[in-house]
Motif scaffolding. Structure first.
Motif, PDB file in Angstrom:
ATOM      1  N   VAL A 102      26.276  41.833  33.878  1.00  0.00           N
ATOM      2  CA  VAL A 102      25.944  42.778  34.935  1.00  0.00           C
ATOM      3  C   VAL A 102      26.198  44.186  34.432  1.00  0.00           C
ATOM      4  O   VAL A 102      27.065  44.404  33.572  1.00  0.00           O
ATOM      5  N   GLN A 103      25.449  45.124  34.944  1.00  0.00           N
ATOM      6  CA  GLN A 103      25.636  46.514  34.559  1.00  0.00           C
ATOM      7  C   GLN A 103      26.839  47.119  35.281  1.00  0.00           C
ATOM      8  O   GLN A 103      27.221  46.661  36.367  1.00  0.00           O
ATOM      9  N   PRO A 104      27.437  48.150  34.705  1.00  0.00           N
ATOM     10  CA  PRO A 104      28.539  48.833  35.404  1.00  0.00           C
ATOM     11  C   PRO A 104      28.111  49.282  36.791  1.00  0.00           C
ATOM     12  O   PRO A 104      26.995  49.773  36.975  1.00  0.00           O
ATOM     13  N   GLY A 105      29.014  49.085  37.745  1.00  0.00           N
ATOM     14  CA  GLY A 105      28.702  49.390  39.131  1.00  0.00           C
ATOM     15  C   GLY A 105      28.092  48.239  39.895  1.00  0.00           C
ATOM     16  O   GLY A 105      27.950  48.310  41.126  1.00  0.00           O
ATOM     17  N   GLY A 106      27.724  47.189  39.189  1.00  0.00           N
ATOM     18  CA  GLY A 106      27.091  46.042  39.828  1.00  0.00           C
ATOM     19  C   GLY A 106      28.090  45.085  40.450  1.00  0.00           C
ATOM     20  O   GLY A 106      29.301  45.342  40.467  1.00  0.00           O
ATOM     21  N   SER A 107      27.550  43.968  40.942  1.00  0.00           N
ATOM     22  CA  SER A 107      28.365  42.980  41.648  1.00  0.00           C
ATOM     23  C   SER A 107      28.081  41.583  41.131  1.00  0.00           C
ATOM     24  O   SER A 107      26.973  41.284  40.664  1.00  0.00           O
ATOM     25  N   LEU A 108      29.086  40.738  41.245  1.00  0.00           N
ATOM     26  CA  LEU A 108      28.960  39.310  40.969  1.00  0.00           C
ATOM     27  C   LEU A 108      29.849  38.563  41.947  1.00  0.00           C
ATOM     28  O   LEU A 108      30.863  39.108  42.420  1.00  0.00           O
ATOM     29  N   ARG A 109      29.488  37.315  42.197  1.00  0.00           N
ATOM     30  CA  ARG A 109      30.319  36.459  43.044  1.00  0.00           C
ATOM     31  C   ARG A 109      30.626  35.180  42.295  1.00  0.00           C
ATOM     32  O   ARG A 109      29.716  34.445  41.898  1.00  0.00           O
ATOM     33  N   LEU A 110      31.898  34.929  42.097  1.00  0.00           N
ATOM     34  CA  LEU A 110      32.341  33.696  41.449  1.00  0.00           C
ATOM     35  C   LEU A 110      32.718  32.663  42.508  1.00  0.00           C
ATOM     36  O   LEU A 110      33.244  33.011  43.566  1.00  0.00           O
TER      37      LEU A 110
ATOM     38  N   VAL B 221      42.397  16.355  39.069  1.00  0.00           N
ATOM     39  CA  VAL B 221      41.743  17.396  39.847  1.00  0.00           C
ATOM     40  C   VAL B 221      40.678  18.027  38.968  1.00  0.00           C
ATOM     41  O   VAL B 221      40.932  18.340  37.806  1.00  0.00           O
ATOM     42  N   GLN B 222      39.501  18.195  39.522  1.00  0.00           N
ATOM     43  CA  GLN B 222      38.415  18.847  38.794  1.00  0.00           C
ATOM     44  C   GLN B 222      38.089  20.169  39.474  1.00  0.00           C
ATOM     45  O   GLN B 222      38.013  20.245  40.710  1.00  0.00           O
ATOM     46  N   LEU B 223      37.890  21.176  38.658  1.00  0.00           N
ATOM     47  CA  LEU B 223      37.502  22.500  39.141  1.00  0.00           C
ATOM     48  C   LEU B 223      36.181  22.874  38.491  1.00  0.00           C
ATOM     49  O   LEU B 223      36.064  22.847  37.264  1.00  0.00           O
ATOM     50  N   VAL B 224      35.211  23.217  39.303  1.00  0.00           N
ATOM     51  CA  VAL B 224      33.896  23.611  38.806  1.00  0.00           C
ATOM     52  C   VAL B 224      33.634  25.046  39.204  1.00  0.00           C
ATOM     53  O   VAL B 224      33.540  25.365  40.396  1.00  0.00           O
ATOM     54  N   GLU B 225      33.531  25.895  38.198  1.00  0.00           N
ATOM     55  CA  GLU B 225      33.318  27.321  38.413  1.00  0.00           C
ATOM     56  C   GLU B 225      31.848  27.661  38.223  1.00  0.00           C
ATOM     57  O   GLU B 225      31.146  27.026  37.436  1.00  0.00           O
ATOM     58  N   SER B 226      31.422  28.706  38.895  1.00  0.00           N
ATOM     59  CA  SER B 226      30.063  29.198  38.720  1.00  0.00           C
ATOM     60  C   SER B 226      30.016  30.665  39.115  1.00  0.00           C
ATOM     61  O   SER B 226      30.917  31.171  39.783  1.00  0.00           O
ATOM     62  N   GLY B 227      28.933  31.324  38.678  1.00  0.00           N
ATOM     63  CA  GLY B 227      28.686  32.688  39.120  1.00  0.00           C
ATOM     64  C   GLY B 227      28.896  33.768  38.087  1.00  0.00           C
ATOM     65  O   GLY B 227      28.619  34.941  38.372  1.00  0.00           O
ATOM     66  N   GLY B 228      29.383  33.430  36.908  1.00  0.00           N
ATOM     67  CA  GLY B 228      29.563  34.455  35.900  1.00  0.00           C
ATOM     68  C   GLY B 228      28.236  34.915  35.331  1.00  0.00           C
ATOM     69  O   GLY B 228      27.174  34.366  35.640  1.00  0.00           O
ATOM     70  N   GLY B 229      28.297  35.946  34.491  1.00  0.00           N
ATOM     71  CA  GLY B 229      27.075  36.441  33.865  1.00  0.00           C
ATOM     72  C   GLY B 229      27.225  37.856  33.366  1.00  0.00           C
ATOM     73  O   GLY B 229      28.328  38.383  33.252  1.00  0.00           O
TER      74      GLY B 229
ATOM     75  N   GLY C 221      40.522  25.906  35.794  1.00  0.00           N
ATOM     76  CA  GLY C 221      39.126  25.660  35.522  1.00  0.00           C
ATOM     77  C   GLY C 221      38.815  25.927  34.060  1.00  0.00           C
ATOM     78  O   GLY C 221      39.670  26.375  33.294  1.00  0.00           O
ATOM     79  N   GLN C 222      37.566  25.669  33.689  1.00  0.00           N
ATOM     80  CA  GLN C 222      37.175  25.800  32.286  1.00  0.00           C
ATOM     81  C   GLN C 222      36.883  27.254  31.916  1.00  0.00           C
ATOM     82  O   GLN C 222      36.804  27.586  30.733  1.00  0.00           O
ATOM     83  N   GLY C 223      36.725  28.100  32.903  1.00  0.00           N
ATOM     84  CA  GLY C 223      36.456  29.506  32.648  1.00  0.00           C
ATOM     85  C   GLY C 223      34.983  29.836  32.731  1.00  0.00           C
ATOM     86  O   GLY C 223      34.123  29.036  32.360  1.00  0.00           O
ATOM     87  N   THR C 224      34.697  31.033  33.210  1.00  0.00           N
ATOM     88  CA  THR C 224      33.327  31.526  33.268  1.00  0.00           C
ATOM     89  C   THR C 224      33.320  32.966  32.775  1.00  0.00           C
ATOM     90  O   THR C 224      34.181  33.769  33.144  1.00  0.00           O
ATOM     91  N   GLN C 225      32.356  33.273  31.921  1.00  0.00           N
ATOM     92  CA  GLN C 225      32.310  34.593  31.289  1.00  0.00           C
ATOM     93  C   GLN C 225      31.690  35.613  32.231  1.00  0.00           C
ATOM     94  O   GLN C 225      30.625  35.381  32.810  1.00  0.00           O
ATOM     95  N   VAL C 226      32.365  36.748  32.353  1.00  0.00           N
ATOM     96  CA  VAL C 226      31.832  37.900  33.067  1.00  0.00           C
ATOM     97  C   VAL C 226      31.761  39.055  32.064  1.00  0.00           C
ATOM     98  O   VAL C 226      32.776  39.419  31.452  1.00  0.00           O
ATOM     99  N   THR C 227      30.570  39.589  31.884  1.00  0.00           N
ATOM    100  CA  THR C 227      30.369  40.700  30.962  1.00  0.00           C
ATOM    101  C   THR C 227      29.771  41.869  31.716  1.00  0.00           C
ATOM    102  O   THR C 227      28.718  41.718  32.359  1.00  0.00           O
ATOM    103  N   VAL C 228      30.449  43.007  31.650  1.00  0.00           N
ATOM    104  CA  VAL C 228      29.966  44.217  32.318  1.00  0.00           C
ATOM    105  C   VAL C 228      29.569  45.211  31.232  1.00  0.00           C
ATOM    106  O   VAL C 228      30.410  45.744  30.507  1.00  0.00           O
ATOM    107  N   SER C 229      28.276  45.426  31.113  1.00  0.00           N
ATOM    108  CA  SER C 229      27.772  46.268  30.032  1.00  0.00           C
ATOM    109  C   SER C 229      26.400  46.806  30.391  1.00  0.00           C
ATOM    110  O   SER C 229      25.621  46.132  31.065  1.00  0.00           O
TER     111      SER C 229
END
Length: 115
Positions: free
Chosen positions: A12-20, A2-10, A106-114
């Protein structure tokens, strides 16, 4: 396999939004559940949210009201909409797929809120 492909990390400033997004492919006969875990530096991996094949949903208390999990069964894809992000949401986010007898990560995707 089974392969899992993640996307959408990054970043973002506090209060912002992301979609994984996480798309599963391969030897998928019957998906029982899909979801997300996260691991912050120096901390243990923790559950964020899961959704079963019957659309039963579970959230960690820390993300209730801010994060929304959803899935597209036709595409074997799970999504995590993250709103009102906080610095403490900073982590590597991992997608999971539960089949009858096994769990895949999955391999993981980094989410940084700063700021």
């Amino acid at each position: 396999q089974v392969q899992l492909v993640e996307s959408g990390g990054g970043l973002v400033q506090p209060g912002g939004s992301l979609r994984l997004s996480c798309a599963a492919s391969g030897s998928i006969s019957s998906i029982r559940a899909m979801g997300w875990y996260r691991q912050a530096p120096g901390k243990e991996r923790e559950l964020v949210a899961t959704i079963t094949s019957g659309s039963s949903i579970n959230y960690a208390d820390s993300v209730k009201g801010r994060f929304t999990i959803s899935r597209d069964n036709a595409k074997n894809t799970v999504y995590l909409q993250m709103n009102s992000l906080k610095p403490e949401d900073t982590a590597v986010y991992y997608c999971i797929v539960d089949l009858i007898y096994s769990r895949y990560w999955g391999q993981g995707t980094q989410v940084t809120v700063s700021s």
